[in-house]
Design an enzyme around this catalytic site. Structure first.
Site, mmCIF file in Angstrom:
data_model
loop_
_atom_site.group_PDB
_atom_site.id
_atom_site.type_symbol
_atom_site.label_atom_id
_atom_site.label_comp_id
_atom_site.label_asym_id
_atom_site.label_seq_id
_atom_site.Cartn_x
_atom_site.Cartn_y
_atom_site.Cartn_z
ATOM 1 N N LEU A 33 1.004 -1.451 -0.172
ATOM 2 C CA LEU A 33 -0.031 -0.445 0.000
ATOM 3 C C LEU A 33 1.431 0.880 -0.095
ATOM 4 O O LEU A 33 0.856 1.776 0.869
ATOM 5 C CB LEU A 33 -0.807 0.036 0.734
ATOM 6 C CG LEU A 33 -2.057 0.580 0.878
ATOM 7 C CD1 LEU A 33 -3.119 1.000 0.460
ATOM 8 C CD2 LEU A 33 -2.846 1.080 2.058
ATOM 9 N N ILE A 82 1.168 -4.571 -11.619
ATOM 10 C CA ILE A 82 1.422 -3.999 -12.168
ATOM 11 C C ILE A 82 3.081 -3.469 -11.814
ATOM 12 O O ILE A 82 3.397 -2.482 -12.385
ATOM 13 C CB ILE A 82 0.658 -2.294 -12.600
ATOM 14 C CG1 ILE A 82 -0.142 -2.599 -10.842
ATOM 15 C CG2 ILE A 82 -0.154 -3.335 -13.141
ATOM 16 C CD1 ILE A 82 0.769 -1.743 -9.993
ATOM 17 N N ARG A 138 6.733 -5.266 -10.560
ATOM 18 C CA ARG A 138 7.294 -5.930 -10.697
ATOM 19 C C ARG A 138 7.286 -7.861 -11.111
ATOM 20 O O ARG A 138 6.885 -8.301 -10.145
ATOM 21 C CB ARG A 138 9.060 -6.010 -9.798
ATOM 22 C CG ARG A 138 9.655 -4.544 -10.133
ATOM 23 C CD ARG A 138 10.549 -4.366 -11.791
ATOM 24 N NE ARG A 138 10.623 -2.708 -11.704
ATOM 25 C CZ ARG A 138 10.123 -2.072 -12.109
ATOM 26 N NH1 ARG A 138 8.955 -1.919 -12.612
ATOM 27 N NH2 ARG A 138 10.769 -0.400 -12.117
ATOM 28 N N GLU A 181 11.530 -9.481 -18.930
ATOM 29 C CA GLU A 181 10.889 -8.792 -19.828
ATOM 30 C C GLU A 181 11.866 -9.219 -20.799
ATOM 31 O O GLU A 181 13.221 -8.905 -20.667
ATOM 32 C CB GLU A 181 10.764 -7.705 -19.333
ATOM 33 C CG GLU A 181 9.409 -7.804 -18.704
ATOM 34 C CD GLU A 181 8.584 -6.938 -17.597
ATOM 35 O OE1 GLU A 181 9.310 -5.339 -18.178
ATOM 36 O OE2 GLU A 181 8.030 -6.923 -16.390
ATOM 37 N N HIS A 215 3.917 -4.554 -20.224
ATOM 38 C CA HIS A 215 4.825 -3.205 -19.544
ATOM 39 C C HIS A 215 3.974 -1.992 -19.965
ATOM 40 O O HIS A 215 5.392 -0.609 -20.129
ATOM 41 C CB HIS A 215 6.476 -3.058 -19.596
ATOM 42 C CG HIS A 215 6.210 -2.476 -18.262
ATOM 43 N ND1 HIS A 215 8.300 -3.354 -17.219
ATOM 44 C CD2 HIS A 215 6.754 -2.067 -17.248
ATOM 45 C CE1 HIS A 215 7.994 -2.747 -16.437
ATOM 46 N NE2 HIS A 215 7.474 -2.053 -16.383
HETATM 47 C C1 8YV Z 1 8.844 2.782 -16.879
HETATM 48 C C2 8YV Z 1 8.543 1.434 -14.300
HETATM 49 O O1 8YV Z 1 8.353 1.209 -17.730
HETATM 50 O O2 8YV Z 1 8.306 3.632 -13.179
HETATM 51 C C3 8YV Z 1 8.523 2.084 -13.589
HETATM 52 O O3 8YV Z 1 9.180 1.593 -12.605
HETATM 53 O O4 8YV Z 1 8.548 0.470 -14.699
HETATM 54 C C4 8YV Z 1 8.140 2.248 -15.758
HETATM 55 O O5 8YV Z 1 7.549 3.363 -15.219
HETATM 56 C C5 8YV Z 1 9.928 1.501 -17.265
HETATM 57 O O6 8YV Z 1 11.027 2.412 -16.514
HETATM 58 C C6 8YV Z 1 9.889 2.778 -18.454
HETATM 59 O O7 8YV Z 1 10.912 1.545 -19.736
#
Ligand code: 8YV
Length: 319
Positions: free
Chosen positions: A158, A236, A238, A267, A285
């Site tokens: 959170l 959303i 890692r 990825e 992503h």
């Molecule tokens: C991006 C991300 O996809 O902010 C993050 O931690 O994983 C993402 O916003 C990435 O860094 C851009 O390529």
């Protein structure tokens, strides 16, 4: 920047493929050297090794190796909120500043999480395929889906993004609960201290915790079994936060009902078993990938670098 000659433009490394607008704006201010994410760090040309700043992003980050390869390095500007791929301790020990891009991406990442929740629980992607394939026209009937309204939404992590997801779902959820390492003093949601209890009491787990070693494989086979055969999971954050092999096995055996995944352990490689599963929704992503937010992230990277080279306080420092 106005009045800057080639001589007084600090050298900067653009590490890996960066967003085109960010590259353009970096080139207006700095002498930019592009370095591929898989470059041989022991063979960087002399000019590149003079870099005073490194610009990178979530999936590439900055290892101790690249920091050591750039002995003049003063600052790492990350085009991401997540800094799990940055060796933060090494940066701190070597007096290298690190900045990231919090807040500006929170709403879009939370929006995608909610979209994935609906797509997963309501079979939106599978039913889209059913229509496109002509199967519906040929008389095939779609299966009935689960429902979002009234369900118990478990937020794993959170933080800023977890709270934004919770806020969006307050209206629909039967209950919102959360699991963190520690209870948040100001959260209006029910805290569940034990991760297995948390999974058992959730109909859907929304993974929003930050990555890194502390959270690695936090969602394991036991947690997925506790979520149960009517439960779904959305990630959303890692890919490393979920034990991906355990997730694939739980989905294959229908020990959980479905998954909505924007992130993966390796990825852009996605386990091939997921590609054929109708109860899984996959995204490449895309959490922060709106035109609006990617520009805001780039502007924040630039604001941090500008502040650093002007001797002003950093806007969003990590270190
Ligand atoms: C991006 C991300 O996809 O902010 C993050 O931690 O994983 C993402 O916003 C990435 O860094 C851009 O390529």
């Amino acid at each position: 920047m106005k009045g800057m000659t080639q001589q007084n433009r600090p050298p900067v490394v653009a590490y890996g493929p960066l967003y085109p607008y960010l590259i353009e704006e970096l080139e207006r201010r700095f002498t930019v050297h592009a370095v591929a994410a898989d470059a041989d760090l022991s063979a960087l040309p002399f000019d590149v090794r003079q870099a005073r700043a490194l610009v990178s992003f979530g999936s590439v980050g900055a290892s101790a190796g690249i920091m050591d390869a750039l002995p003049q390095l003063e600052i790492i500007g990350l085009f991401s909120v997540g800094y799990d791929k940055v060796d933060v301790d090494h940066a701190r020990t070597n007096g290298i500043r690190v900045t990231n891009t919090p807040d500006v991406l929170t709403d879009d990442v939370a929006d995608l999480a909610v979209g994935l929740l609906y797509a997963t629980v309501r079979n939106i992607a599978a039913n889209d395929r059913l229509v496109r394939s002509g199967a519906w026209a040929r008389g095939e009937r779609p299966a009935l889906s689960g429902r979002v309204t009234g369900s118990r939404i478990g937020i794993l992590g959170l933080g800023r993004i977890g709270r934004a997801i919770a806020k969006r779902l307050e209206w629909q959820a039967g209950e919102i609960l959360y699991h963190n390492r520690r209870e948040a003093a100001d959260a209006p949601y029910r805290y569940v201290a034990d991760p297995i209890d948390f999974a058992r009491q959730s109909d859907v787990i929304m993974v929003a915790t930050s990555g890194g070693p502390e959270a690695a494989k936090l969602v394991d086979a036991a947690m997925l079994d506790a979520l149960g055969q009517d439960g779904a999971i959305v990630n959303i954050s890692r890919g490393s936060v979920i034990d991906e092999d355990a997730l694939v096995a739980a989905l294959a055996d229908r020990r959980i009902a479905g998954a909505g995944l924007d992130v993966f352990a390796n990825e852009p490689d996605v386990p091939s078993a997921l590609l054929t599963m109708d109860h899984v929704v996959l995204q490449p992503h895309q959490g922060s990938a709106t035109r609006h937010t990617r520009k805001a992230m780039a502007d924040l990277v630039l604001a941090n670098l500008d502040a650093h080279f002007a001797g002003d306080p950093l806007v969003t420092p990590v270190v």
